[in-house]
Design a protein around this motif. Structure first.
Motif, PDB file in Angstrom:
ATOM      1  N   ARG A 622       0.846  -1.196   0.000  1.00 21.58           N
ATOM      2  CA  ARG A 622       0.000   0.000   0.000  1.00 21.58           C
ATOM      3  C   ARG A 622       0.877   1.240   0.000  1.00 21.58           C
ATOM      4  O   ARG A 622       1.834   1.341   0.772  1.00 21.58           O
ATOM      5  N   ASP A 625       0.166   6.283   3.512  1.00 21.37           N
ATOM      6  CA  ASP A 625      -1.200   6.599   3.938  1.00 21.37           C
ATOM      7  C   ASP A 625      -1.334   7.709   4.987  1.00 21.37           C
ATOM      8  O   ASP A 625      -2.228   8.539   4.889  1.00 21.37           O
ATOM      9  N   ARG A 678      -4.366  12.729   3.791  1.00 16.32           N
ATOM     10  CA  ARG A 678      -3.805  11.385   3.983  1.00 16.32           C
ATOM     11  C   ARG A 678      -4.288  10.486   2.856  1.00 16.32           C
ATOM     12  O   ARG A 678      -5.062  10.900   2.011  1.00 16.32           O
ATOM     13  N   MET A 755      -8.057   0.215  -1.902  1.00 20.20           N
ATOM     14  CA  MET A 755      -8.736  -0.132  -0.664  1.00 20.20           C
ATOM     15  C   MET A 755     -10.124   0.472  -0.731  1.00 20.20           C
ATOM     16  O   MET A 755     -10.319   1.543  -1.286  1.00 20.20           O
ATOM     17  N   GLU A 757     -12.439   1.863   1.821  1.00 22.18           N
ATOM     18  CA  GLU A 757     -12.492   2.198   3.243  1.00 22.18           C
ATOM     19  C   GLU A 757     -13.316   3.453   3.511  1.00 22.18           C
ATOM     20  O   GLU A 757     -13.267   4.009   4.598  1.00 22.18           O
ATOM     21  N   ASP A 781     -10.900   1.903   8.746  1.00 25.63           N
ATOM     22  CA  ASP A 781     -11.395   3.213   8.327  1.00 25.63           C
ATOM     23  C   ASP A 781     -12.865   3.156   7.924  1.00 25.63           C
ATOM     24  O   ASP A 781     -13.614   4.101   8.152  1.00 25.63           O
ATOM     25  N   ARG A 791     -11.434   6.200  15.355  1.00 28.35           N
ATOM     26  CA  ARG A 791     -10.859   4.926  15.790  1.00 28.35           C
ATOM     27  C   ARG A 791      -9.867   5.114  16.930  1.00 28.35           C
ATOM     28  O   ARG A 791      -9.568   4.162  17.656  1.00 28.35           O
TER      29      ARG A 791
HETATM   30 MG    MG Z   1      -7.126   2.637   6.478  1.00 27.94          MG
END
Ligand code: MG
Ligand code: PEP
Length: 894
Positions: A622, A625, A678, A755, A757, A781, A791
């Motif tokens: 990935r 992020d 992000r 992803m 999310e 997420d 979170r």
């Molecule tokens: Mg995430």
């Protein structure tokens, strides 16, 4: 022709009228007693009056149908015969005592009534005294009977009797019931009877038959007591089922030296070894064995004391095990040389024992492999993979937090990551922080375990610790942490730096001092069971791993790919942070590219390591992020440092440098970084970051391909919510890849996916799938954005929500099937409508949670990806999911 309905079912002497399947008519208890009797288990004989009689009782205005009383007399005779005529109901010399118990189709624990020792009166008590040779026991049995009968049948408040006992103890100046003598208990019987007469305006019934019919009717009546009605409402149990009444001979293990009582297991419940296990006492009541007033003997001694009984017990318990096809936990009583089994049930066992027993039982032909796999709870495998607190240790728990990462660890407390690294050289340390951030990674690596006061199950500490396979207790709101002062507090306790504590990450307990732990081993049986699980499951299990060391662990535990490599974790190594900071501080693209060029070889070698370890299995990488400011020092700390430097008149240039950093930190400051710059937004605003990462991945792959190695890179774009975000990044990656491959003169097959999310991504998944070659659900997420729960802060209220039934489960732990699961299902359906062979996985923390794995199986995902230490759990959970779908039940050990 109308045949008369059978209302009474006998069990005893090796044969029962009913069977184990007749729960509707005989209730759960009655059916169980019938089954045990038919299986050749010597249970004390008795009879069951059916649930139909209960319904008739109400139809007839609280009266039993005619003929029932006579029927009961016939069946009582059968009980006496089954006891070889040694005891008779109402007999003055050898009185038979019985229990009267309720029992409906569904267990309703404690809701309905029970009467024990029925048959005692002022005359039969003498017989009991003679038989037992124990006057105290006999009077105690009688006073208990009056108490129970008085309350259950005659409706006298329990407190009335308790008060009399209290008065007696006061008079005798004793504290415990146990300290009352036979004379005292006899005195209690007299007082109880007088009280009954006063309150109920009748004598305590002396006729055993009257006692019996009154108790029977009271048990039927208890079907409709307010407790039972409420329980049925809460548990959706229909009101017209009725209860059965079980009348069974009481047996006593304290009738002299040919009597005994004991408990045991058919196998060792702790190790699973096939050995007869238990203890007993001669001339004792069941209570004596557990009360600790006398030390019980190991069951092997029974072979010397009562060899015939011992042999019979061995034979019966092995038969029981074969019959129920699982380890049995049993209670027995020997009355006057005759063995009776009072209870047998599936034995509770440790995970270690569960695995061994399941594998052994397949070899013994008792169960098949599918059942064996279902016998082991996936979550319990944690016990096999991490050290655990020595069950024999005495411990003092000072606080409880979230069980964020399992295992037990002891060590000296440290409060900063740097201190953790320093102190870890001298001995084991536990890192205690208000919360952890990526800056703490080196300290977490050095520590044995991590304790945080804030943060939930997917907080930084929890995720990283699980990834490292380290014990972690997170979100421990009961403590306060003062790193500056070097202490933390929990209630009245103060723990200073250097003091020992122990964490139990499997339960969330924080324990004072150093507690012995025991290593868990992965035994051969464990491997066998996992092999079977793999034969059944269809869902693949991949791992979240950022570095080759984690990937190796994942492979060792059977991972079939890497579903998430969080590349930011590679940036956090001590030698890289300054370069990353340089990159962030750059105020031109060229300057940034210069810094990135220094990171390129580092990332390339990381990726090479991962590809090599995974040896041709998919490796999902990935792109960067987190928000950039996470790589910079904290704003408040910088402000203090600048102020101090000024006071101390540090060189102007150094002050300016610090101020510069502070300035950049302030520029990058976000009110809500989780929703700020992000994910793919970073790579869009700073395309050079994406280019560098793509280059590192493809160069690593090309170099290995050139050497004849197999590689399977899957490049994953995070936090996409708009299709064009993905096409933007894809174009950058493809262009870079083409360039690299041309230069290297070799081709590698890579895929680009995304992803899912964000809820919007789920809604437009059909569009996204036009570009994405795979989806991976980032349910950390997705849960955060679907619920609007941060979170990192949810720990503050989630426990309250669960305690107060606002939420059943922590949605960061088990996927919320309705909401988040609904988004997942929709995204799968939409994604595959565009690209039918779309590969879909999950890499949020839910990938290692058994209940969520089951959802993933049902939703049709191709794989789950979880931390390396959870891979075996996910493999087993995936097998359970498939077997349950196929309708394989097995006799689950609950
Ligand atoms: Mg995430
Ligand atoms: C997720 O959001 O589920 C995920 C795997 O990404 P991260 O935890 O790194 O945000």
């Amino acid at each position: 022709m109308a045949t008369e309905k059978k209302h009474i079912y006998f069990f005893g002497g090796g044969k029962a009228d009913g069977t184990g399947t007749m729960k509707d008519l005989l209730g759960g208890k009655g059916a169980g007693l019938a089954e045990m009797t038919n299986a050749g288990v010597p249970v004390p004989p008795g009879f069951t009056i059916t649930t139909e009689v209960c319904n008739l009782f109400y139809e007839l205005g609280r009266q039993v149908p005619g003929g029932l009383d006579n029927g009961m007399r016939e069946y009582m005779k059968k009980i006496e015969d089954a006891l070889d005529g040694k005891f008779k109901f109402g007999d003055l010399d050898r009185p038979l005592l019985v229990s009267v118990r309720s029992g409906s189709k569904f267990s309703m624990p404690g809701m309905m009534d029970t009467v024990l020792n029925l048959g005692l009166n002022d005359n039969t008590i003498q017989g009991l005294i003679r038989m037992s040779g124990n006057e105290r026991f006999a009077w105690d049995a009688y006073r208990r009977f009056i108490q129970m009968f008085g309350n259950v049948v005659m409706g006298i408040e329990k407190e009335v009797f308790e008060h009399i006992i209290h008065e007696m103890k006061k008079k005798k100046k004793v504290k415990l019931d146990l300290e009352l003598t036979a004379g005292d208990l006899k005195g209690l019987v007299d007082r109880f009877k007088a009280k009954v007469k006063q309150v109920a305006r009748r004598d305590f019934p002396q006729d055993p038959w009257e006692q019996l019919t009154m108790s029977r009717d009271a048990v039927f009546g208890s079907w409709n007591n307010p407790r039972a009605i409420t329980y049925r409402k809460l548990n959706d149990i229909p009101g017209n089922l009725g209860t059965a009444v079980n009348i069974q001979a009481m047996v006593f293990g304290n009738m002299g030296d040919t009597s005994a009582t004991g408990v045991g297991f058919t196998r060792n419940p702790s190790t699973g070894a096939k050995e007869f296990y238990g203890e007993y006492l001669t001339n004792a009541q069941g209570e004596d064995v557990v009360a600790g007033t006398r030390t019980p003997h190991p069951i092997a001694d029974l072979d010397k004391e009562m060899p015939a009984v011992y042999r019979q017990l061995r034979e019966i318990t092995s038969r029981l095990e074969r019959h129920y096809r699982d380890i049995q936990d049993f209670e027995f009583t020997v009355q006057d040389g005759t063995l009776y089994m009072l209870q047998t049930r599936t034995g509770k066992r440790t995970a270690h024992a569960a695995v061994k027993i399941a594998v052994d039982m397949v070899a013994e032909g008792l169960i098949n492999k599918e059942e064996a796999v279902l016998r082991v709870e996936p979550a319990s495998l944690d016990q096999l993979l991490h050290p655990i607190i020595d069950p024999k240790a005495k411990i003092e728990v000072i606080a409880k937090g979230l069980p964020a990462s399992p295992g037990a660890a002891s060590g000296r407390v440290v409060f900063t990551a740097d201190e953790a690294v320093r102190q870890a050289k001298k001995g084991k340390v536990i890192l205690v922080r208000p919360e952890t951030t990526p800056d703490d990674i080196h300290g977490m690596d050095a520590a044995e375990g991590i304790l945080t006061a804030r943060g939930g199950m997917t907080s930084h500490a929890a995720v990283v610790a699980r990834g490292m396979g380290k014990p972690c207790v997170a979100g421990c709101e009961a403590i306060w942490v003062d790193p500056k002062a070097g202490k933390f507090g929990a209630g009245k306790h103060r723990v200073k730096m250097g003091d020992y504590i122990t964490l139990d990450g499997g339960t969330g307990r924080v324990i004072l001092g150093k507690v012995p732990t025991v290593e868990s081993t992965v035994s051969g049986d464990f491997g066998t069971l996992m092999k079977w699980a793999d034969e059944f499951r269809t869902l693949e299990v991949w791992a979240n791993a950022d570095i080759p060391r984690d990937a190796k662990v994942a492979m060792q535990y059977g991972a079939e790919g890497i579903g998430l490599c969080r590349t930011e974790h590679m940036f956090f190594a001590a030698d890289r942070v300054p370069i990353v900071q340089q990159m962030i501080m750059s105020n031109s693209t060229e300057a940034r590219e210069k810094a990135l060029a220094k990171l390129l070889p580092m990332q390339r070698s990381d990726f090479k390591g991962l590809f090599e370890t995974m040896n041709g299995l998919p490796v999902t990488i990935r792109l960067l992020d987190p928000p950039l400011h996470e790589f910079l020092p904290k704003r408040e700390e910088l402000m203090v440092e600048v102020a101090v430097m000024k006071v101390e008149k540090a060189p102007k240039a150094s002050i300016a440098k610090k101020e510069n950093i502070l300035h950049r930190v302030e520029e990058l400051h976000e009110f809500n970084p989780m929703l700020g710059l992000r994910g793919c937004r970073l790579g869009i605003i700073y395309p050079e970051i994406t280019r560098m990462q793509a280059r590192a991945i493809i160069e690593a792959a090309c170099d290995l391909v050139k050497k004849g190695k197999k590689v399977k890179p899957e490049i994953m774009i995070p936090l996409v919510g708009i299709s064009k975000e993905l096409s933007n990044q894809k174009a950058l990656i493809d262009a870079t890849a083409q360039d690299v491959m041309k230069k290297k003169g070799v081709k590698v097959a890579y895929t680009i996916g995304t992803m899912i999310e964000l809820p919007r991504a789920a809604f437009i998944a059909d569009d996204i799938a036009k570009e994405a070659e795979f989806f991976s659900f980032g349910t950390n997420d997705l849960t955060q954005t679907a619920f609007g729960f941060s979170r990192d802060d949810a720990g503050m209220f989630i426990n309250y929500y669960m305690d107060n039934n606002i939420l059943e489960k922590d949605p960061f732990q088990t996927m919320d099937e309705k909401g988040v699961g609904g988004l997942v299902k929709m995204a799968i359906q939409k994604g595959r409508s565009t690209r039918p062979d779309l590969k879909i996985g999950i890499c949020g923390e839910h990938g290692g949670d058994p209940a969520s794995v089951e959802q993933c199986h049902r939703f049709g995902l191709n794989y789950v990806s979880c931390s390396p230490y959870r891979v075996p759990i996910a493999r087993l959970a995936a097998a359970h999911a498939k077997l349950k779908e196929k309708g394989v039940g097995g006799s689950l050990s609950k």
